[in-house]
Motif scaffolding. Structure first.
Motif, short mmCIF file in Angstrom:
data_model
loop_
_atom_site.label_atom_id
_atom_site.label_comp_id
_atom_site.label_asym_id
_atom_site.label_seq_id
_atom_site.Cartn_x
_atom_site.Cartn_y
_atom_site.Cartn_z
N ILE A 179 -66.00 54.63 52.39
CA ILE A 179 -65.97 53.17 52.49
C ILE A 179 -66.95 52.69 53.56
O ILE A 179 -67.67 51.70 53.37
CB ILE A 179 -64.54 52.68 52.83
CG1 ILE A 179 -63.57 52.98 51.67
CG2 ILE A 179 -64.55 51.18 53.12
CD1 ILE A 179 -62.13 52.65 51.99
N LYS A 180 -67.00 53.41 54.67
CA LYS A 180 -67.85 53.01 55.78
C LYS A 180 -69.32 53.37 55.57
O LYS A 180 -70.17 53.01 56.38
CB LYS A 180 -67.36 53.68 57.08
CG LYS A 180 -65.99 53.20 57.53
CD LYS A 180 -65.55 53.95 58.78
CE LYS A 180 -64.17 53.50 59.24
NZ LYS A 180 -63.72 54.27 60.44
N GLY A 181 -69.62 54.06 54.48
CA GLY A 181 -71.00 54.44 54.22
C GLY A 181 -71.49 55.58 55.07
O GLY A 181 -72.70 55.79 55.24
N VAL A 215 -60.77 47.19 53.78
CA VAL A 215 -60.65 46.76 55.18
C VAL A 215 -59.47 47.45 55.86
O VAL A 215 -59.57 47.94 56.98
CB VAL A 215 -60.51 45.22 55.27
CG1 VAL A 215 -60.18 44.80 56.69
CG2 VAL A 215 -61.78 44.54 54.78
N ALA A 216 -58.34 47.50 55.15
CA ALA A 216 -57.13 48.11 55.71
C ALA A 216 -57.35 49.59 56.03
O ALA A 216 -56.95 50.08 57.09
CB ALA A 216 -55.96 47.95 54.75
N VAL A 217 -58.01 50.30 55.12
CA VAL A 217 -58.22 51.74 55.30
C VAL A 217 -59.31 52.02 56.33
O VAL A 217 -59.13 52.86 57.23
CB VAL A 217 -58.59 52.40 53.95
CG1 VAL A 217 -59.03 53.85 54.15
CG2 VAL A 217 -57.40 52.35 53.00
N ASN A 255 -57.15 51.95 59.57
CA ASN A 255 -56.63 53.29 59.27
C ASN A 255 -55.24 53.21 58.63
O ASN A 255 -54.35 54.01 58.91
CB ASN A 255 -56.58 54.15 60.54
CG ASN A 255 -56.44 55.63 60.22
OD1 ASN A 255 -56.91 56.10 59.18
ND2 ASN A 255 -55.80 56.37 61.11
N SER A 256 -55.06 52.24 57.74
CA SER A 256 -53.77 52.05 57.08
C SER A 256 -53.60 53.05 55.94
O SER A 256 -54.57 53.46 55.30
CB SER A 256 -53.67 50.63 56.51
OG SER A 256 -53.70 49.67 57.53
N LEU A 275 -52.63 44.23 47.20
CA LEU A 275 -53.88 43.99 47.92
C LEU A 275 -55.06 44.07 46.96
O LEU A 275 -55.07 44.86 46.03
CB LEU A 275 -54.07 45.01 49.04
CG LEU A 275 -53.05 45.03 50.18
CD1 LEU A 275 -53.46 46.04 51.25
CD2 LEU A 275 -52.90 43.66 50.81
N SER A 276 -56.07 43.24 47.22
CA SER A 276 -57.29 43.30 46.42
C SER A 276 -58.09 44.53 46.85
O SER A 276 -57.85 45.08 47.94
CB SER A 276 -58.12 42.04 46.64
OG SER A 276 -58.64 42.03 47.97
#
Length: 500
Positions: A221-223, A259-261, A265-266, A252-253
């Protein structure tokens, strides 16, 4: 090789989806040259032997039909290039995904990987044939359960199928990058097969193409630079879904999930009914740092040991948690309404509401419930106190959990076990082991139930205390006359696998 341009006759467009017809009878053949001669020569489809039936699935850019090819059932995936181009999906992306699939899938031969049959590339469309799986995807299978109980044996069987398939795929130097229930198929014998290699890559040549946010590892996700452990993360989410019966981050969308992950770190809340060994495996698979996630070969060995354990244990159902997230929210609303009518809750009701707060990870509401507990004097009830400890532990507030324990005058095995498990869940494995040993020394605690050892073995598992874990495991039988069940066996197995 001649180019095959395809135009559907009007009579074919008007046919019902449930009918079947020879594909060549619906096509007009033109002239020209195919730009993927290598693919059509090696994996070419004999369209005179291909019959198309009903459409049974649809991907982001494709439609999948049930077909008959050379008298065998087949899944026929069509990607309409011009149609997708009109929707703003560039042909280059579709072509890249097609070429990835026909590059990787033909070289994979494993019982838990879908079998490749053939492929064709044309100006207007791409076509891939694979073996047909009559039960559809794992997503369809789970949806059809409609909250019916799923056995622990079935969960382990499914997890083993996926893990064995992924172990083989990784051994071939391939990263799937989009492992999720939609891309896992179920055959007639309820065996799982991994499919859809459209964004797969060789481990040494991965680009920026990514999978689906809901199952995507944080480093992707963070690239950031990533490797095969992104598939292990996705596997952890699938295993969670098998246990919980719900989609990860439901409500959640995709962007909200990302964003959460990535930023918080959800992770989804693991249901309390989940066996501790599966809970531990899930947590290890979705660790933030990839190097802390196990390899699929390790996961397979652990699951195989669990599978053997299931064969001599009584059948155990993994029912949908009685306090699913929606029901938890409903329970809290009813509790508020109950208080508004000045009705006094029983200790059992307070335990239920505290468990709901624990499942929802809402400590603010939990503290409000605790004020009701104190007002009613219910903190003296060990089960209410245990529910409070569990709620604060799962919410990450171990100090508040310790305060609840300290303020409870009459402590018993239920409270001590809750506190030991609380430390283990909050990263205080050393404190959990120290408390367990201290209680045994002072003879304030007699571990007379398997769950007591599950708590301390969970702590040993998280901290990697193999020697201690073996010591406690042996004491179950020699000192306390307890027979280890699947949870204790699995904790020990997982500790040993982590040492490898």
């Amino acid at each position: 090789m001649g180019k095959l341009s395809i135009k559907l006759h009007d009579k074919c467009k008007n046919r019902k989806e449930s009918s079947s017809w020879p594909l060549t009878k619906c096509f007009q053949h033109g002239s020209g040259r195919d730009d993927a001669i290598g693919i059509t020569q090696e994996w070419g489809i004999d369209f005179s032997n291909l019959f198309i039936g009903h459409k049974f699935s649809q991907g982001a850019h494709s439609q999948i039909y049930h077909g008959i090819y050379k008298k065998e059932h087949a899944a026929v995936k069509f990607v309409k290039v011009r149609y997708n181009d009109q929707k703003g999906i560039p042909k280059s992306l579709l072509e890249a995904q097609f070429l990835r699939e026909v590059t990787h899938l033909p070289r994979l031969h494993h019982q838990n990987v879908v079998k490749f049959i053939g492929a064709h590339k044309d100006t207007d469309f791409y076509c891939i044939l694979t073996e047909y799986q009559q039960k559809g995807s794992l997503r369809v299978y789970l949806n059809n359960l409609e909250s019916k109980p799923i056995s622990l044996k079935r969960v382990i069987d499914f997890a083993l199928d996926i893990a064995r398939g992924m172990e083989y795929i990784h051994a071939q130097g391939i990263i799937h990058r989009d492992l999720k229930p939609e891309n896992v198929l179920v055959d007639g014998e309820i065996r799982l097969k991994i499919a859809d290699f459209g964004i797969a890559c060789e481990a040494s040549k991965c680009d920026s193409l990514r999978g689906t946010y809901r199952w995507m590892a944080p480093e992707m996700i963070k690239g950031k630079r990533y490797g095969r452990k992104v598939d292990v993360y996705s596997f952890g989410l699938i295993l969670w879904e098998l246990v919980s019966g719900t989609v990860p981050f439901e409500g959640l969308s995709p962007i909200q999930v990302a964003v959460a992950v990535a930023d918080r770190n959800s992770r989804p809340i693991i249901p309390s009914h989940c066996p501790h060994v599966l809970s531990g495996l899930i947590k290890q698979c979705w660790e933030l740092k990839p190097e802390k996630r196990p390899e699929f070969c390790q996961i397979v060995r652990v699951l195989e040991q669990l599978d053997q354990g299931c064969s001599f244990l009584p059948p155990k159902k993994l029912k949908q948690h009685p306090l699913s997230l929606r029901k938890c929210e409903d329970a809290l609303k009813l509790f508020v309404e109950m208080r508004g009518k000045k009705l006094s809750p029983t200790d059992h009701t307070l335990c239920t509401i505290l468990n709901a707060c624990s499942s929802l990870a809402v400590l603010l509401q939990g503290r409000q419930v605790q004020s009701v507990v104190i007002k009613m004097g219910s903190e003296r009830n060990v089960f209410v106190a245990s529910a409070l400890i569990d709620m604060y532990s799962k919410g990450g507030d171990i100090d508040e959990a310790q305060c609840v324990l300290d303020q409870t005058s009459k402590k018993n095995n239920v409270l001590w076990t809750s506190m030991i498990m609380g430390y283990a869940q909050c990263g205080g494995s050393s404190e959990a082991v120290e408390l367990f040993d201290c209680l045994l020394t002072k003879q304030e605690f007699i571990p007379d139930h398997n769950i007591c050892f599950t708590a301390v073995l969970t702590a040993c598992n998280h901290a990697g205390f193999l020697d201690k874990g073996v010591e406690y495991f042996n004491k179950m039988t020699t000192n306390y006359g307890l027979s280890p069940d699947i949870d204790q066996h699995a904790c020990l197995i997982f500790m040993q696998e982590t040492e490898i």
